[in-house]
Design a protein around this motif. Structure first.
Motif, PDB file in Angstrom:
ATOM      1  N   ALA A 179     -71.029 132.663 -25.742  1.00 26.13           N
ATOM      2  CA  ALA A 179     -71.065 132.023 -24.855  1.00 26.13           C
ATOM      3  C   ALA A 179     -70.009 131.162 -24.732  1.00 26.13           C
ATOM      4  O   ALA A 179     -69.195 130.565 -24.154  1.00 26.13           O
ATOM      5  N   ARG A 180     -69.562 130.014 -26.093  1.00 26.72           N
ATOM      6  CA  ARG A 180     -69.127 129.364 -26.523  1.00 26.72           C
ATOM      7  C   ARG A 180     -67.534 130.485 -26.373  1.00 26.72           C
ATOM      8  O   ARG A 180     -66.781 129.889 -25.977  1.00 26.72           O
ATOM      9  N   PHE A 181     -67.665 131.449 -27.022  1.00 24.24           N
ATOM     10  CA  PHE A 181     -66.527 132.015 -26.427  1.00 24.24           C
ATOM     11  C   PHE A 181     -65.678 132.544 -24.993  1.00 24.24           C
ATOM     12  O   PHE A 181     -64.665 132.416 -24.881  1.00 24.24           O
ATOM     13  N   HIS A 182     -66.730 132.585 -24.118  1.00 23.56           N
ATOM     14  CA  HIS A 182     -66.050 133.436 -23.424  1.00 23.56           C
ATOM     15  C   HIS A 182     -66.174 132.223 -22.428  1.00 23.56           C
ATOM     16  O   HIS A 182     -65.053 132.230 -21.884  1.00 23.56           O
ATOM     17  N   ALA A 183     -66.861 130.851 -22.602  1.00 30.52           N
ATOM     18  CA  ALA A 183     -66.446 129.540 -22.008  1.00 30.52           C
ATOM     19  C   ALA A 183     -64.518 129.319 -22.310  1.00 30.52           C
ATOM     20  O   ALA A 183     -63.743 129.108 -21.348  1.00 30.52           O
ATOM     21  N   VAL A 274     -62.555 139.029 -23.812  1.00 28.31           N
ATOM     22  CA  VAL A 274     -63.827 139.716 -24.194  1.00 28.31           C
ATOM     23  C   VAL A 274     -63.778 140.123 -25.718  1.00 28.31           C
ATOM     24  O   VAL A 274     -62.272 141.080 -25.591  1.00 28.31           O
ATOM     25  N   LEU A 275     -64.204 140.049 -26.564  1.00 27.15           N
ATOM     26  CA  LEU A 275     -64.457 140.874 -27.609  1.00 27.15           C
ATOM     27  C   LEU A 275     -64.633 142.139 -27.810  1.00 27.15           C
ATOM     28  O   LEU A 275     -64.114 142.842 -28.696  1.00 27.15           O
ATOM     29  N   ASP A 295     -63.641 140.142 -36.269  1.00 22.73           N
ATOM     30  CA  ASP A 295     -63.147 141.556 -36.149  1.00 22.73           C
ATOM     31  C   ASP A 295     -62.749 141.292 -34.654  1.00 22.73           C
ATOM     32  O   ASP A 295     -62.962 141.855 -33.639  1.00 22.73           O
ATOM     33  N   PRO A 296     -61.454 140.763 -34.011  1.00 21.44           N
ATOM     34  CA  PRO A 296     -61.117 140.555 -32.417  1.00 21.44           C
ATOM     35  C   PRO A 296     -60.372 141.782 -31.789  1.00 21.44           C
ATOM     36  O   PRO A 296     -59.850 141.577 -31.167  1.00 21.44           O
ATOM     37  N   ALA A 297     -60.134 143.087 -32.454  1.00 23.29           N
ATOM     38  CA  ALA A 297     -58.886 143.648 -32.670  1.00 23.29           C
ATOM     39  C   ALA A 297     -59.191 144.191 -31.517  1.00 23.29           C
ATOM     40  O   ALA A 297     -57.613 144.457 -30.826  1.00 23.29           O
ATOM     41  N   ALA A 298     -59.911 144.251 -30.908  1.00 18.30           N
ATOM     42  CA  ALA A 298     -60.767 144.890 -29.932  1.00 18.30           C
ATOM     43  C   ALA A 298     -60.987 144.051 -28.145  1.00 18.30           C
ATOM     44  O   ALA A 298     -60.869 145.065 -27.296  1.00 18.30           O
ATOM     45  N   ALA A 299     -60.889 142.712 -28.532  1.00 15.50           N
ATOM     46  CA  ALA A 299     -61.003 142.026 -27.476  1.00 15.50           C
ATOM     47  C   ALA A 299     -58.924 142.716 -26.835  1.00 15.50           C
ATOM     48  O   ALA A 299     -58.426 143.024 -26.853  1.00 15.50           O
TER      49      ALA A 299
END
Length: 395
Positions: A179-183, A274-275, A295-299
Motif C-alpha cells: 500500500a505504501r508503494f502504491h500510494a 505497480v511492481l 526486483d522492480p524490473a517488471a514494474a
C-alpha cells in the motif's frame, strides 16, 4: 533462490519463482528460416563515461561514483537468471552495494530510465520505504556500460525472503508495504519518453488482466490438447503428475475463469505504476518488519490489484483477504479492485503452473525439470486445485 541473491536490490531479471512464469506460446508456430542475426553494436557509454569499462570482477565503483564508494573487499557473485542477468555484492566505504548487470537484450532504455526515475520519486515521497534506488554516477547517470552489458549500482538491502507460510504479522506488514508503494507511486509524473510504460490512467483495462485473458484463451483453444499429448508420452513422474493435475483443473474451471476475465475487462479500474512481479521471495524481512521490496524490473502501469494477487498467490495457503485488510489500513481499495484481485489471483495460479508445463514439454527449457522447478510446479498445482471451489473461497 539463495538468500544472498534475494537480499540484493534486484533479483534475476524476470525471474518468477513463485508467481507468474514469463509469457509463452502454448503451441509453437512453424519454424521459419531466418537470416543470421546482425552483430549487436556496442552499448554506447553515457555522457562523460569512458568506453571499455572493466568486467564485473574488475569493477571499481570509485571511478564512477567518487571516493565515498571506494571498494573495500572482494566482489561476490550472488545470482543469475534465465536471461543472463547477474547480481554481484560489492563492499564499499559507503556500505555494501549490489552491482546489477542487465541481460544482453535489456528492456528499452526509456523504460529503464523511467523505472529509475520512479524509484527516486518513491524515495522522495516516502523516505523510509525499503527500496533500492540506483546510485548516480559523477556524470549524472544511473545506467552505465559494464563490458558488453548495461549495469547499475544500488544499495544492498538487508533481510531474508518471506517464508511460504508467513506469520499474521508478516502478512499484514507485506500488505502495508504494498500500500505504501502504491500510494507513493500514484503521484509519479514520468519523463515523456517513459510515459508509455509508467503513465497513470484514471480508468482502463490492466495489462495483467489482458495478458491472462489471452493466455487462457490459447490454452483452452489448443494448448491443453498439446500438453496432454506430450504428458501421455512420458513415463510416470512428479512432473507428469502435477502437469495432469493442472490440466484437469483447466478442464474443470477454465471456461468459467475465462468468463470472469471477460467480465473484468469490461470494468475499467484506476491504473498507476505497480511492481507486477512481487511475490514472497521479493519481500525481505527482518523479524516481522519488511526491510526490502526487491526486483522492480517488471514494474509498469497496471492495477494495484495485480500486486495483491501476485503476492497472495505465492503463499502456501489462501492469503488475499488478510492482505487486503492490511492494505486498506494505509490506502483505499475499491470493491471492484478487490474483485479484480481475486480474478487475477485465480487466473495467475492456474496459468503460472501451465507455463511450467509448457516449459518442461515442447519448450524444452533446460531448467524446467530441476528440483526447484518441480517445487514451483507442485505449488501452482496445489493452489490451482482450490479453484474447484466456488469463486471467493480461494481468496
Amino acid at each position: 533462490m539463495s538468500r544472498g541473491f534475494a537480499r540484493a536490490g534486484w533479483t534475476a531479471a524476470r525471474r518468477r519463482p513463485h508467481c507468474e512464469a514469463p509469457p509463452h506460446a502454448p503451441f509453437p508456430t512453424p519454424a521459419i528460416a531466418a537470416p543470421p542475426p546482425a552483430r549487436r553494436p556496442p552499448i554506447p557509454a553515457p555522457r562523460g563515461l569512458p568506453r571499455g569499462l572493466p568486467r564485473r570482477d574488475e569493477f571499481r565503483p570509485e571511478a564512477l561514483f567518487g571516493p565515498d564508494y571506494r571498494r573495500t573487499g572482494p566482489a561476490v557473485l550472488v545470482g543469475g537468471g534465465f536471461s543472463g542477468a547477474g547480481v554481484t555484492r560489492i563492499p564499499t566505504a559507503a556500505g555494501d552495494f549490489a552491482l546489477r548487470r542487465w541481460p544482453a537484450a535489456p528492456p528499452p532504455r526509456a523504460r529503464l530510465s523511467g523505472l529509475h526515475a520512479l524509484l527516486a520519486h518513491l524515495r522522495r515521497v516516502d523516505p523510509t520505504l525499503p527500496i533500492a534506488v540506483p546510485a548516480t554516477t559523477l556524470a549524472g547517470e544511473t545506467l552505465f556500460p559494464l563490458g558488453d552489458r548495461l549495469a547499475q549500482f544500488e544499495p544492498w538491502l538487508p533481510g531474508d525472503p518471506l517464508a511460504p507460510t508467513p506469520t499474521p504479522a508478516q502478512r499484514a506488514a507485506a500488505g502495508v508495504a504494498l500500500a505504501r508503494f502504491h500510494a507513493a507511486a500514484e503521484s509519479f509524473a514520468p519523463p515523456p519518453a517513459a510515459r508509455p510504460y509508467f503513465a497513470p490512467e484514471a480508468a482502463g483495462a490492466p495489462r495483467s488482466l489482458l495478458d491472462r485473458r489471452e493466455r487462457l484463451r490459447a490454452w483452452l483453444d489448443d494448448g491443453a490438447a498439446r500438453a496432454a499429448a506430450a504428458l501421455r508420452d512420458e513415463p510416470p513422474s512428479p512432473f507428469r503428475e502435477h502437469g495432469e493435475r493442472l490440466l484437469a483443473t483447466l478442464a474443470a474451471v477454465g471456461p468459467s475463469l475465462a468468463a470472469r476475465l471477460e467480465e473484468a475487462a469490461r470494468r475499467p479500474v484506476p491504473l498507476a505504476p505497480v511492481l507486477r512481479d512481487v511475490h514472497r521471495e521479493h519481500l525481505l524481512f527482518t523479524g516481522d518488519r519488511v526491510t526490502g521490496l526487491i526486483d522492480p524490473a517488471a514494474a509498469l502501469t497496471d492495477s494495484p490489484a495485480a500486486d495483491l494477487a501476485r503476492l497472495a498467490g505465492s503463499f502456501a495457503s489462501p492469503s488475499l483477504e488478510p492482505l487486503i485488510a492490511a492494505y486498506r489500513t494505509v490506502r483505499p481499495l475499491s470493491d471492484e479492485e478487490e474483485r479484480l484481485a481475486g480474478t487475477l489471483h485465480d487466473a495467475g495460479a492456474l496459468l503460472s503452473g501451465l507455463a511450467w508445463v509448457a516449459r518442461g514439454t515442447w519448450e524444452n527449457h533446460p531448467e524446467a525439470r530441476t528440483p526447484a522447478a518441480l517445487d514451483r510446479l507442485a505449488h501452482f498445482a496445489a493452489v490451482a486445485a482450490r479453484l474447484d471451489s466456488p469463486p471467493g473461497v480461494l481468496t
